[in-house]
Structure formats: C-alpha cells, structure tokens
Design a protein around this motif. Structure first.
Motif, PDB file in Angstrom:
ATOM      1  N   LEU A   1     -34.355 -19.456-100.633  1.00  0.00           N
ATOM      2  CA  LEU A   1     -35.692 -20.026-100.759  1.00  0.00           C
ATOM      3  C   LEU A   1     -36.215 -20.468 -99.400  1.00  0.00           C
ATOM      4  CD1 LEU A   1     -38.072 -21.029-102.442  1.00  0.00           C
ATOM      5  CD2 LEU A   1     -36.821 -23.152-102.818  1.00  0.00           C
ATOM      6  N   THR A   2     -35.357 -21.087 -98.582  1.00  0.00           N
ATOM      7  CA  THR A   2     -35.787 -21.525 -97.250  1.00  0.00           C
ATOM      8  C   THR A   2     -36.261 -20.349 -96.414  1.00  0.00           C
ATOM      9  OG1 THR A   2     -34.247 -23.390 -97.307  1.00  0.00           O
ATOM     10  CG2 THR A   2     -35.057 -22.731 -95.150  1.00  0.00           C
ATOM     11  N   GLY A   3     -35.559 -19.210 -96.492  1.00  0.00           N
ATOM     12  CA  GLY A   3     -35.976 -18.018 -95.761  1.00  0.00           C
ATOM     13  C   GLY A   3     -37.318 -17.499 -96.230  1.00  0.00           C
TER      14      GLY A   3
ATOM     15  N   VAL B   1     -34.946 -26.955 -88.929  1.00  0.00           N
ATOM     16  CA  VAL B   1     -34.376 -26.992 -90.281  1.00  0.00           C
ATOM     17  C   VAL B   1     -33.187 -27.943 -90.317  1.00  0.00           C
ATOM     18  CG1 VAL B   1     -33.342 -25.658 -92.166  1.00  0.00           C
ATOM     19  CG2 VAL B   1     -35.060 -24.589 -90.674  1.00  0.00           C
ATOM     20  N   PRO B   2     -33.281 -29.074 -91.010  1.00  0.00           N
ATOM     21  CA  PRO B   2     -32.111 -29.946 -91.192  1.00  0.00           C
ATOM     22  C   PRO B   2     -31.000 -29.219 -91.946  1.00  0.00           C
ATOM     23  CG  PRO B   2     -34.136 -31.110 -91.750  1.00  0.00           C
ATOM     24  CD  PRO B   2     -34.492 -29.656 -91.608  1.00  0.00           C
ATOM     25  N   ILE B   3     -29.752 -29.497 -91.564  1.00  0.00           N
ATOM     26  CA  ILE B   3     -28.585 -28.887 -92.197  1.00  0.00           C
ATOM     27  C   ILE B   3     -27.645 -29.998 -92.644  1.00  0.00           C
ATOM     28  CG2 ILE B   3     -26.563 -27.421 -91.841  1.00  0.00           C
ATOM     29  CD1 ILE B   3     -28.197 -25.825 -89.833  1.00  0.00           C
TER      30      ILE B   3
ATOM     31  N   SER C   1     -27.419 -32.674 -89.723  1.00  0.00           N
ATOM     32  CA  SER C   1     -27.679 -32.151 -88.390  1.00  0.00           C
ATOM     33  C   SER C   1     -28.916 -31.256 -88.485  1.00  0.00           C
ATOM     34  CB  SER C   1     -26.462 -31.392 -87.857  1.00  0.00           C
ATOM     35  OG  SER C   1     -26.685 -30.960 -86.518  1.00  0.00           O
ATOM     36  N   TYR C   2     -29.057 -30.310 -87.575  1.00  0.00           N
ATOM     37  CA  TYR C   2     -30.270 -29.484 -87.609  1.00  0.00           C
ATOM     38  C   TYR C   2     -30.063 -28.176 -86.856  1.00  0.00           C
ATOM     39  CZ  TYR C   2     -30.820 -31.068 -82.791  1.00  0.00           C
ATOM     40  OH  TYR C   2     -30.601 -31.309 -81.469  1.00  0.00           O
ATOM     41  N   TYR C   3     -30.941 -27.228 -87.161  1.00  0.00           N
ATOM     42  CA  TYR C   3     -31.061 -25.978 -86.404  1.00  0.00           C
ATOM     43  C   TYR C   3     -32.486 -25.897 -85.908  1.00  0.00           C
ATOM     44  CZ  TYR C   3     -31.963 -21.032 -85.558  1.00  0.00           C
ATOM     45  OH  TYR C   3     -32.352 -19.846 -84.986  1.00  0.00           O
ATOM     46  N   GLN C   4     -32.676 -25.538 -84.652  1.00  0.00           N
ATOM     47  CA  GLN C   4     -34.020 -25.446 -84.081  1.00  0.00           C
ATOM     48  C   GLN C   4     -34.076 -24.284 -83.105  1.00  0.00           C
ATOM     49  OE1 GLN C   4     -35.727 -29.132 -82.682  1.00  0.00           O
ATOM     50  NE2 GLN C   4     -36.990 -28.131 -81.145  1.00  0.00           N
ATOM     51  N   ASP C   5     -35.130 -23.479 -83.206  1.00  0.00           N
ATOM     52  CA  ASP C   5     -35.288 -22.375 -82.265  1.00  0.00           C
ATOM     53  C   ASP C   5     -36.721 -21.859 -82.309  1.00  0.00           C
ATOM     54  OD1 ASP C   5     -34.576 -20.619 -80.282  1.00  0.00           O
ATOM     55  OD2 ASP C   5     -32.950 -19.667 -81.402  1.00  0.00           O
ATOM     56  N   VAL C   6     -37.063 -21.046 -81.305  1.00  0.00           N
ATOM     57  CA  VAL C   6     -38.390 -20.445 -81.195  1.00  0.00           C
ATOM     58  C   VAL C   6     -38.400 -19.114 -81.928  1.00  0.00           C
ATOM     59  CG1 VAL C   6     -40.144 -19.566 -79.600  1.00  0.00           C
ATOM     60  CG2 VAL C   6     -38.766 -21.563 -78.970  1.00  0.00           C
ATOM     61  N   TYR C   7     -39.453 -18.884 -82.717  1.00  0.00           N
ATOM     62  CA  TYR C   7     -39.581 -17.636 -83.476  1.00  0.00           C
ATOM     63  C   TYR C   7     -40.963 -17.024 -83.236  1.00  0.00           C
ATOM     64  CZ  TYR C   7     -35.238 -18.104 -86.017  1.00  0.00           C
ATOM     65  OH  TYR C   7     -33.907 -18.172 -86.331  1.00  0.00           O
TER      66      TYR C   7
ATOM     67  N   ALA D   1     -30.023 -15.444 -93.058  1.00  0.00           N
ATOM     68  CA  ALA D   1     -28.727 -15.097 -92.473  1.00  0.00           C
ATOM     69  C   ALA D   1     -28.444 -15.934 -91.228  1.00  0.00           C
ATOM     70  CB  ALA D   1     -28.692 -13.614 -92.143  1.00  0.00           C
ATOM     71  N   THR D   2     -29.488 -16.195 -90.455  1.00  0.00           N
ATOM     72  CA  THR D   2     -29.322 -17.021 -89.244  1.00  0.00           C
ATOM     73  C   THR D   2     -28.890 -18.432 -89.617  1.00  0.00           C
ATOM     74  OG1 THR D   2     -30.946 -15.747 -87.985  1.00  0.00           O
ATOM     75  CG2 THR D   2     -30.507 -17.991 -87.237  1.00  0.00           C
ATOM     76  N   LEU D   3     -29.523 -19.016 -90.619  1.00  0.00           N
ATOM     77  CA  LEU D   3     -29.156 -20.371 -91.043  1.00  0.00           C
ATOM     78  C   LEU D   3     -27.716 -20.419 -91.538  1.00  0.00           C
ATOM     79  CD1 LEU D   3     -32.367 -21.601 -92.909  1.00  0.00           C
ATOM     80  CD2 LEU D   3     -31.631 -22.153 -90.584  1.00  0.00           C
ATOM     81  N   LYS D   4     -27.312 -19.395 -92.276  1.00  0.00           N
ATOM     82  CA  LYS D   4     -25.932 -19.343 -92.764  1.00  0.00           C
ATOM     83  C   LYS D   4     -24.949 -19.242 -91.604  1.00  0.00           C
ATOM     84  CE  LYS D   4     -22.923 -16.821 -95.962  1.00  0.00           C
ATOM     85  NZ  LYS D   4     -22.830 -15.700 -96.928  1.00  0.00           N
ATOM     86  N   ARG D   5     -25.308 -18.454 -90.593  1.00  0.00           N
ATOM     87  CA  ARG D   5     -24.437 -18.280 -89.427  1.00  0.00           C
ATOM     88  C   ARG D   5     -24.362 -19.544 -88.583  1.00  0.00           C
ATOM     89  NH1 ARG D   5     -27.190 -14.566 -87.271  1.00  0.00           N
ATOM     90  NH2 ARG D   5     -28.203 -15.787 -85.634  1.00  0.00           N
ATOM     91  N   GLU D   6     -25.480 -20.259 -88.481  1.00  0.00           N
ATOM     92  CA  GLU D   6     -25.545 -21.437 -87.620  1.00  0.00           C
ATOM     93  C   GLU D   6     -24.999 -22.696 -88.275  1.00  0.00           C
ATOM     94  OE1 GLU D   6     -26.512 -21.627 -84.408  1.00  0.00           O
ATOM     95  OE2 GLU D   6     -26.725 -19.439 -84.402  1.00  0.00           O
TER      96      GLU D   6
END
Length: 481
Positions: free
Chosen positions: A257-259, A290-292, A310-316, A345-350
């Motif tokens: 859903l987030t994707g 995206v908070p994790i 925690s969180y994931y952050q990047d430029v898209y 997939a990126t969120l799952k990997r990170e």
C-alpha cells in the motif's frame, strides 16, 4: 525514599525521547493522535467507569503512561532528560467527554496540535477525548511514543474492555504500577552506524554539487523563521470492501500500500506543479520520507507504548507530467505499478538498515536544540512523508476463554501527526482499522504549502485513491498493508 520534590527516577531518556523532548520545548507540535471508534455488539455503552477501568489496565502494562520527563536533578541542578514517576494520576483530569461526534473529526484533530503539553509540571504526556458516538481521540507527546504507540493504546483498551466484567467501578484515581519502563531504543537493540554511512552523510552535507542539485528538488515552501503551530488536515476513509479491493490490486502488482501511495502522490504533485507554479519544469524531483518501525528488532509487542522507530529518506524523480491528462491523478488502467513495486522493494531492502539511521543521528547531532533551530529559515528537507501504521490486529484472547467471542470492535481509525513548521510539506498518515477499513489523514503545515495548491493535490489524491479502490481486476485476496 523519593520525596515530593524528588520523584522516583526511572531511567535516562533515550536518544529519540530526548530529541523529541527538546523539540517540544522549542514549540514544535510534536504530538501524535490516533482516533478510534468503539462499538459494542450488545449495545453496551462505553461509560466513564468502564473506560477508566480499561485505561487502568493499559497503564499497568505501559508504566510510561504514569511518568514524565524532567531536566531537574535531585538537588535542583539541570541534567539530561530523565523519566520520573508521577506522584499521582487522576483520569478525571486527563480524559474529557466532549459533546461532539466524529463528523467534526478534522477540526478536532487540528485543535489537538494547538494544545501543547505542560512539560514542567507533574502531569502525564498524554490525554484522551471521548466523543458522543464512541470515538476516542488518544493524543501523546512524541517523546513518549511513536505512531505505533497510539495504535497500541487503542488495541490495549480494546483488549481490556473484552476482559472487564459487566459491572465495573472506577473513581479515576489510578493505582500507579511500580514497574520499570521499557528500555530506550539504543538499549533494546544495536543502533551503531558503519563508518561508511557516517562518511556518506557528512559528504552529502558539504558537497557543493549536492547543494546545486537541491535547487531542482521541490519540497514546498521554505521553512519559516520561527516555530508555530497549526495544520490543515483532511481525513479520507475507505470501507472494508474498498480497502480489500485496493490491497488485492497492490498484491497482484507486487506492491505494498505504501508503494501504491508513493506512485499516486508523486504523479499528482508532478501534474499540479506543471499545471500551476512550475510550467517550465524547474523541479524534477522530490524527497520521500518514510518512518520504519523497529519493533521487530526489539521483539516489542503491538501493544507496547515506546519510541522504537527509524526512517528511510531519499530523493526520487518526479514522473513526466502531461497536459493531455483529464485529471491530476492517474487513471487506474495505466497506473504506475512498476514504480509502486520498485518503491515497495526499496523499503523492504532498506528496513534492516533502519537502526543505523538512529546511530547516525546520535553520532552527528551534537546539540539537539541547535539542530532543531538550524532548520528554521532554510529549504524544507522533505516533500512527502508516508507514515503507515499498517493493519491493526486485535489482541487475541485464549481459545475457549470467556472473551473468545469479541463484543467490542473498532470499525474506524484515523492517525494524524503535525510537525507543521519543519516537517514534510505533505504528510500522509495511514492506519487500517481492526474491522478492515482504512483511515488516511493528510496534514500540511499552514505555511508549508500554498493553500490552493495543497487543496488541489489533496482533492486529486482522495479522488485517485477512491478510483483505484473501485477498479475491478482479478486479484488474489491478501493483505498488503
């Protein structure tokens, strides 16, 4: 023995707890709100004694609800923030019964972010507002718990209601449990950051090429020069049937859903920028935040009130915009599922690397106050935050117990947060209710985005989400939350 001027010290505040505490002192609207509507299949009323008795059970399981943070040492000296036990707790002063229902939910949520907690007195860092239709707003300071903690409170209340006898009495005076707090994040799991990650963060901060690249990143309006409170908020709900359909579609296309929300939101922002403030395409990218949840790393249950995030952050890059599009939102039959699946997939990997982000924060932020003040008057650091608490799953009673057939349920839930001055331009706050529906609040700081632009984006998001949920396509039923 602790005295009235020397309360029982429980433990030092953790890195995240202290960070949010300092931000609150500076005037950041740091609180988190989760609203849930309670229903009983026997028409039992959620009256004051019943609710108070249920909350007592939640406090027994989460003693942080009977604690506060202080920077006052035993001898009146200043110290780093520490948790101390409250000398007393009266629910009559914490729980309010309001003559309003959830039709006013948007304005009631907005009001919560204008009511800071008193940090220098012996009062808890949470409060409850009960509406006439059984909706309960639980608001807590971010220093006390993450977004999942708001959901944890409601799941714990729901579980406690199932265990209570039919007739209960409770004056509101809480019996404060004499038990230790959950450990701070850094004591519950390793958060050390590799030297390579520290070097990367420092390099990105000082690299002049990175600074030039920032000019092409749209993050809303620049941050104001002082912290102020106030957000615009919109609540969007999907029924359990719409939610099931949407999740089926996500799963079939290899996305969460987030994707899917990421693909929908970035498409809309690209279209609205092109149609309005940026027709020449100066901006070509956005910053996603995206908070994790770190609860799996600490084996923390879903009913725990804690700060394990925690969180994931990047430029898209933004997708290409087109004037030929009939709507700002994408048509469901040509939705960017490839992009949605890639982001998922990126969120799952990170996710396994997420604890190290807090390690970087601990290593590089020398002064929490200077860091927070240093954000003022600068380019906003994030465009979109998607905070997805996932699907709430009620605590299951033992098989064969008296409460095995649930009488209480939560058909609707909504999650909201602010950080209106320095936070992301748009915040999409997502939670799945135990009964299967979906609640999304969209919050924007009053000065974070131009009001007309924000309204167009949020209108398009609501319409696009509904269109996607209504799209009929063969799919296998499964949860993608």
């Amino acid at each position: 023995m602790p005295t009235k001027t020397s309360p029982a010290r429980l433990r030092k505040a953790g890195v995240l707890e202290a960070f949010f505490h300092v931000r609150s002192k500076l005037g950041v609207d740091n609180c988190v709100v989760v609203a849930a509507k309670y229903e009983n299949n026997t028409a039992r009323v959620l009256d004051k004694p019943t609710l108070f008795a249920a909350i007592q059970e939640v406090i027994n399981e989460n003693p942080v609800l009977a604690a506060r943070l202080t920077e006052r040492g035993p001898n009146g000296t200043t110290c780093d923030p520490v948790w101390v036990r409250l000398p007393s707790l009266d629910l009559n002063h914490i729980v309010s019964f309001l003559d309003a229902d959830s039709s006013d939910l948007e304005s009631l949520l907005a009001q919560e972010f204008t009511r800071p907690f008193e940090l220098e007195v012996d009062s808890p860092l949470w409060r409850v507002t009960v509406l006439t239709d059984g909706t309960i707003l639980y608001t807590h300071e971010h220093s006390m718990g993450d977004g999942q903690s708001g959901l944890a409170f409601h799941l714990s209340v729901l579980s406690a209601l199932e265990r209570l006898p039919e007739t209960v009495s409770h004056s509101g005076e809480v019996v404060i449990p004499d038990v230790p707090l959950r450990p701070a994040l850094e004591d519950a799991m390793p958060i050390s950051a590799p030297v390579s990650k520290l070097f990367k963060e420092v390099n990105q901060a000082i690299n002049p090429f990175a600074a030039r690249k920032r000019n092409a990143i749209w993050t809303g309006n620049p941050v104001g020069k002082a912290y102020k409170r106030g957000v615009n908020i919109r609540v969007i709900r999907l029924s359990s049937e719409e939610t099931a359909s949407l999740l089926q579609l996500c799963r079939k296309n290899g996305a969460t859903l987030t994707g899917a929300l990421y693909a929908l939101i970035t498409h809309i922002i690209a279209q609205e920028l092109y149609a309005g403030p940026d027709p020449k395409g100066k901006f070509n990218s956005v910053v996603m935040f995206v908070p994790i949840s770190l609860r799996p790393h600490a084996s923390a249950p879903p009913t725990a009130i804690c700060n394990y995030v925690s969180y994931y952050q990047d430029v898209y890059p933004l997708p290409a915009a087109s004037r030929a599009s009939r709507h700002s939102y994408p048509s469901p039959d040509c939705f960017a599922w490839k992009s949605a699946a890639s982001f998922s997939a990126t969120l799952k990997r990170e996710a396994p690397k997420a604890p190290a982000a807090i390690g970087v924060m601990k290593a590089l932020i020398g002064s929490r106050e200077n860091y927070s003040l240093g954000l003022l008057g600068k380019k906003r650091e994030a465009t979109v935050e998607i905070s997805n608490l996932g699907a709430a799953k009620p605590v299951q009673p033992p098989a064969g117990s008296a409460t095995a057939n649930a009488m209480w349920t939560i058909p609707e839930a909504v999650f909201a947060q602010a950080d209106s001055t320095t936070g992301a331009a748009f915040k999409f706050n997502v939670v799945g209710a135990p009964a299967g529906g979906l609640g999304i609040s969209v919050t924007c700081g009053l000065d974070a985005v131009d009001e007309e632009f924000a309204e167009k984006c949020i209108d398009a998001f609501a319409e696009g989400l509904k269109a996607l949920a209504a799209y009929k396509e063969e799919a296998i039923m499964t949860s993608a939350l």
